[in-house]
Structures are given as C-alpha cells and as structure tokens.
Design an enzyme around this catalytic site. Sequence first.
Site, PDB file in Angstrom:
ATOM      1  N   CYS A  65      -0.416   4.131   2.196  1.00 43.30           N
ATOM      2  CA  CYS A  65      -0.277   3.901   3.648  1.00 43.30           C
ATOM      3  C   CYS A  65       1.178   4.106   4.082  1.00 43.30           C
ATOM      4  O   CYS A  65       1.438   4.693   5.132  1.00 43.30           O
ATOM      5  CB  CYS A  65      -0.667   2.471   4.037  1.00 43.30           C
ATOM      6  SG  CYS A  65      -2.154   1.860   3.273  1.00 43.30           S
ATOM      7  N   ASP A  66       2.125   3.586   3.307  1.00 41.62           N
ATOM      8  CA  ASP A  66       3.505   3.484   3.777  1.00 41.62           C
ATOM      9  C   ASP A  66       4.504   4.366   3.024  1.00 41.62           C
ATOM     10  O   ASP A  66       5.669   4.448   3.417  1.00 41.62           O
ATOM     11  CB  ASP A  66       3.980   2.018   3.658  1.00 41.62           C
ATOM     12  CG  ASP A  66       3.112   1.084   4.495  1.00 41.62           C
ATOM     13  OD1 ASP A  66       2.638   1.527   5.555  1.00 41.62           O
ATOM     14  OD2 ASP A  66       2.902  -0.066   4.084  1.00 41.62           O
ATOM     15  N   CYS A 101       0.839  -1.207   0.000  1.00 42.17           N
ATOM     16  CA  CYS A 101       0.000   0.000   0.000  1.00 42.17           C
ATOM     17  C   CYS A 101       0.873   1.255   0.000  1.00 42.17           C
ATOM     18  O   CYS A 101       1.397   1.656   1.043  1.00 42.17           O
ATOM     19  CB  CYS A 101      -0.914  -0.016   1.223  1.00 42.17           C
ATOM     20  SG  CYS A 101      -1.914   1.469   1.360  1.00 42.17           S
TER      21      CYS A 101
END
Length: 300
Positions: A133-134, A130
């Site tokens: 997200c990261d 992701c």
Amino acid sequence: MVDIIIIGAGAAGMTAAIYARRASKTVLVLEAMSYGGQIINTPDIENYPVAAHISGFDFATKVYEQAKALGAEFKFEKAVEIRDNGDSKTVVTAKNAYEAKAVIIATGSENRKLGVEGEDKLVGRGVSYCATCDGAFFRNKKVAVVGGGNTALEDALYLADIAETVYLIHRRDRFRGEDSTVEKLRQRANVQFVYNSQVTRLNADKRLQSIEVTDKQGNVTTLEVSGLFVAVGRIPENQNFASVVELDGAGYALAAENCRTKTPGVFVAGDNRVKEVRQLVTATADGAVAATEAIKFINA
Ligand code: NAP
C-alpha cells in the site's frame, strides 16, 4: 432470515460463500473494511495452485466477483456480536441486526503493533503495516522492515525494488519465513540484515526521521530511515465472539478440522481458527469445509 451469514470477506469467507451458494443457500457476507482480507497486501502469490504468479488484489477480486456472480450478498458493516437463539443466530453490526440459521466466523487477523512509543501517531507519517500500500512513497529512500516471518521477508523483497536501502530487522538470527525468500533477499545488494535486534525508539519531527535499534548485548544503533514497515505477526479477530466461541490463550477460536465450534450452528474458518498452517490455501480450504458443515447443519 438468511441461511448463512459469513463474517469476513477474506479468502476463507468468500470461498465459504461460493460453496454455500452452489448448494443454493442464501448468503449474507458482512465485512468491516473491504473484500480481500490479508491476501490483498501480497504483491505476488506464487504458492497457490493454478497460477504461477498472481497479485493478492487480483486473486481477491476474482474470488469476490465469483461469489457475487453466484448470488452472495455483501454488506460492508462490522459485526460486533453473535447471539445464539437456539434455532437461529442474530449477528449484530454497528447499524443493524441480521438473523441466520448458521454463522461462519471468518474474520482472520489484524496487524500486531510493535509497541514502541509514538508508533500510533506516526502511522501514515513513516510507520506502515502494508508495504504494497505505502511502499511507493519511499522511492529511493531508506526504509526498515521489522519481523522475521513470511510477511516481513516478502515486504523487504518488494521494497528492495523501490527503496534505496532496506534494513531487515529481526529479533533473532534465524528467520521464521521461507528460506527461498531469504535467499532472494541475500542476492539484493540494497538489503541489509540486522539480526538479534529490536526497534526501541522512533525519532520523529512531523514524520519519522530515524529509528534506534538495540541488539541483544544492549548496543544501540541509529538508522536514518524515513519508512518503518512493521510485520511482526497478526492477532486473531475473535474478541467480539467470545460468548459463542471458545478461544485459546492467544485468542484463536477452538474448532477442529470440521470448523465446528462449541455452539451448534456457529463455525469458524481461516486464520482466526486454531491451526498449524496459515496459508492462502488453508484459508480457502477452511471456507469450503465450514460451508459444507453449515449446509449439513441446516439440512439436518
Ligand atoms: P509470523 O509468521 O507470525 O511472524 C512474525 C514475526 O515477527 C516473527 O519472526 C516474530 O519473531 C516477529 N515478532 C513477533 N513479535 C515481535 C515483536 N514484538 N518485536 C519484533 N519482532 C516480533 O507472521 P507473518 O509473517 O505476518 O505471517 C503470518 C502467517 O501468514 C504465517 O503463517 C505465514 O507463513 C503466512 N504468510 C504466508 C505467506 C506466503 O506463503 N507467501 C506470505 C505472508 C504470510 P520470532 O520469529 O522470533 O517469533
């Protein structure tokens, strides 16, 4: 007993909840993780009618709030089985069992793994599925994205704003994703295309240090990256429901455009259904169709 249980609070499931509530049916939505599904990882949606730009998170939150305001109940429990009792269905979760007149399976899909040794152990230590997200953990660092579909292309574009260098590694020399996104990537000086190549080794200490990439001629190159974003497709999440739904060889649920399955009263909507086009707009369309069919089934 509720009228309709919807398994999955992604775009398809939450749209089904809106349609069912507007027809005054009682609705329980069961979700294993958090609402939103796959779209929550998309930084910028540009192809859904009405908004030229909206983040996946904002989109999902608006749909969730809309379904809640209409009276849909959400419980965050993973459905592990559907039992067909004829007139009713029982949906079993890890904690409880719920009964409904009809069930809509809108479980979508999960990330496909690369299958390279050490991949699982390095999740959260350099390997991610992701980018939104990261990605922020890799500011001014070198990262690689693997895959040739829209997810990989959009991840690479997102990371190009954050990372020093983005290697986009694809196993062929033509992308599956949209040409317009490929064109945007070509204009980024810090994106390097690595064609006809596969990631064959992850080198790590406690965290990912570098990856080995092997091309079709067998030449091996080491890329010093601290982040590897895997975007090599999705696997439909239908395994728990194979007793009531027929699956194709790839695990997709067989149902026509009316979303009806082989079991009367069980419907399937969204990316886990057999279909040609998997987009946000086709997921929400499926949700509307499945709910409408479920309402017809209950009222018959
Ligand atoms: P996808 O379209 O299935 O693409 C997966 C990519 O990974 C393909 O390029 C495939 O290569 C490659 N691949 C598969 N297994 C691999 C392996 N073991 N090693 C290396 N490469 C591998 O998946 P996706 O990008 O996640 O997209 C899923 C669906 O969502 C698609 O329908 C997509 O259009 C849609 N989507 C749409 C948007 C948008 O409209 N903005 C955004 C994201 C996703 P090959 O090409 O060689 O098969």
